[in-house]
Enzyme design. Structure first.
Site, PDB file in Angstrom:
ATOM      1  N   ASP A  98      -6.425  -5.405  -4.432  1.00 61.16           N
ATOM      2  CA  ASP A  98      -6.230  -3.999  -4.081  1.00 61.16           C
ATOM      3  C   ASP A  98      -4.976  -3.407  -4.716  1.00 61.16           C
ATOM      4  OD1 ASP A  98      -7.339  -5.810  -2.148  1.00 61.16           O
ATOM      5  OD2 ASP A  98      -7.530  -4.181  -0.704  1.00 61.16           O
ATOM      6  N   ASP A 123       0.807  -1.220   0.000  1.00 67.54           N
ATOM      7  CA  ASP A 123       0.000   0.000   0.000  1.00 67.54           C
ATOM      8  C   ASP A 123       0.841   1.272   0.000  1.00 67.54           C
ATOM      9  OD1 ASP A 123      -2.672  -0.899  -0.189  1.00 67.54           O
ATOM     10  OD2 ASP A 123      -2.537  -1.667   1.854  1.00 67.54           O
TER      11      ASP A 123
END
Length: 382
Positions: free
Chosen positions: A160, A98
């Protein structure tokens, strides 16, 4: 609800909603400053440490508002948030896939807007860390580090991650070095092969053998089960594939993004606000919660697609994005509830772990504001 029947409610005044959103953000900024709100408890945003994966969304909102208003307060707060991220950037153990979410919405944004050399260096450092997570044998970017002692998740990749790849595409553009783009494209090709189903739904987690790179199995992750269709993961896929096409011009990415978009729109319920998974058991009302964050991300993705598809197709995607925003505004907007710090109610963070259910989520608020910004003419986002 079938395709083309998205919104029962289509009334949307982006300028009015933007003004109400900015008023809420202003009050939240008075309280949290350069900290990192994540999810609400009793309507009040709880802040997380700078290493948490959502740390980029609050400064991302501040930059959106600064671009619109030019008011120095928003720029200065966003800069302070970026500087607070220097600690996790220097602590390798705290970084995972991330890094894209965190430094695209902070350092890349500041460099694009203001040309700040320090922001460019931060973003390139983050991009190097992200590229360093690439498993050459399996052609995937590893998702997480071990959460606890003895845990082995070296073979895990998640849907993601498509949303983190713009950091790598930007790094190749700004340095002229294609290696970052090569990593992003390889991971995307693996995603197309192992995550995307024929009907446009997607898997959340795929496990590979980290030594051989061979496909091992599928995990349910934040979805209801391995064969279900986690709504926010569907939105991540739609938006991430659209952004991949924008950066590379690879036609198969646009076609894949469109397939996911059609699945998302066709799966929406009557009120136009997605539940947290599109394949929940119909006879179990105890688990049927909305996820406004999935809807907000999808709305921004649909507006992005409207700028990328052939001109004849663009009106449909733009209408779907606008109608999805109208549904979120009508059913989840917290404009008249001053005790609620979030913009959108009814987000679901992680149902399988019963965390952050029926709350406001900072990433839902970000994507809602981003979609409004697109309708009001802001370009070059993400």
């Amino acid at each position: 609800m079938g395709e083309g029947e998205l919104g029962r409610t289509t009334a949307l005044d982006p300028d009015n909603i933007w003004a109400r959103a900015v008023d809420k953000v202003r009050r939240l900024a008075d309280r949290v400053g350069a900290r990192f709100p994540h999810a609400t408890e009793g309507g009040v945003y709880r802040c997380e440490e700078p290493h948490w994966w959502t740390a980029g969304f609050w400064p991302g909102m501040l930059w959106l508002i600064w671009r619109d208003s030019g008011e120095a307060r928003w720029r200065d707060l966003a800069r302070a948030c970026e500087e607070a991220l220097d600690e996790p950037l220097s602590q390798f153990e705290r970084l995972d896939h991330d890094a894209g979410f965190m430094w695209t919405l902070t350092s890349v944004t500041q460099f694009k807007l203001l040309g700040t050399p320090a922001s460019r260096r931060r973003a390139l450092t983050a991009a190097s860390h992200l590229a360093g997570r690439f498993n050459v044998q399996g052609r995937y970017i590893r998702a997480w580090n071990p959460w606890r002692e003895g845990e082995d998740n070296a073979g895990l990749a998640i849907i993601d991650c498509l949303m983190n790849l713009p950091l790598l595409y930007w790094a190749s553009e700004t340095t002229g070095d294609p290696r970052f783009r090569h990593v992003a494209l390889a991971h995307t090709e693996t995603t197309l092969a192992h995550f995307l189903r024929a009907d446009g739904s997607v898997r959340h987690i795929v496990r590979f053998d980290p030594e051989s790179g061979a496909f091992a199995d599928v995990l349910g992750g934040q979805g209801y089960n391995p064969d279900s269709a986690w709504a926010r993961g569907t939105a991540w896929a739609m938006y991430g594939l659209a952004l991949g096409y924008r950066y590379t011009g690879r036609g198969e990415l646009l076609q894949a993004a469109k397939r996911v978009a059609h699945f998302f729109v066709a799966s929406l319920p009557e009120d136009g606000v997605p539940e947290w998974d599109f394949r929940l058991p119909p006879d179990d009302g105890s688990i049927r919660f909305k996820d406004s964050s999935a809807g907000a991300c999808a709305a921004s993705a649909l507006l992005e697609l409207a700028e990328l598809v052939p001109a004849a197709e663009a009106p449909a995607y733009r209408r779907w994005g606008r109608e999805l925003l109208a549904s979120l505004n009508a059913h989840c907007g917290a404009w008249d509830r001053r005790e609620e710090e979030g913009l959108l109610l009814h987000g679901t963070g992680h149902w399988p772990e019963r965390r952050n259910v029926d709350v406001s989520l900072i990433y839902g608020d970000y994507f809602f504001l981003e979609a409004l910004a697109k309708l009001r003419g802001q370009t070059g986002l993400f």
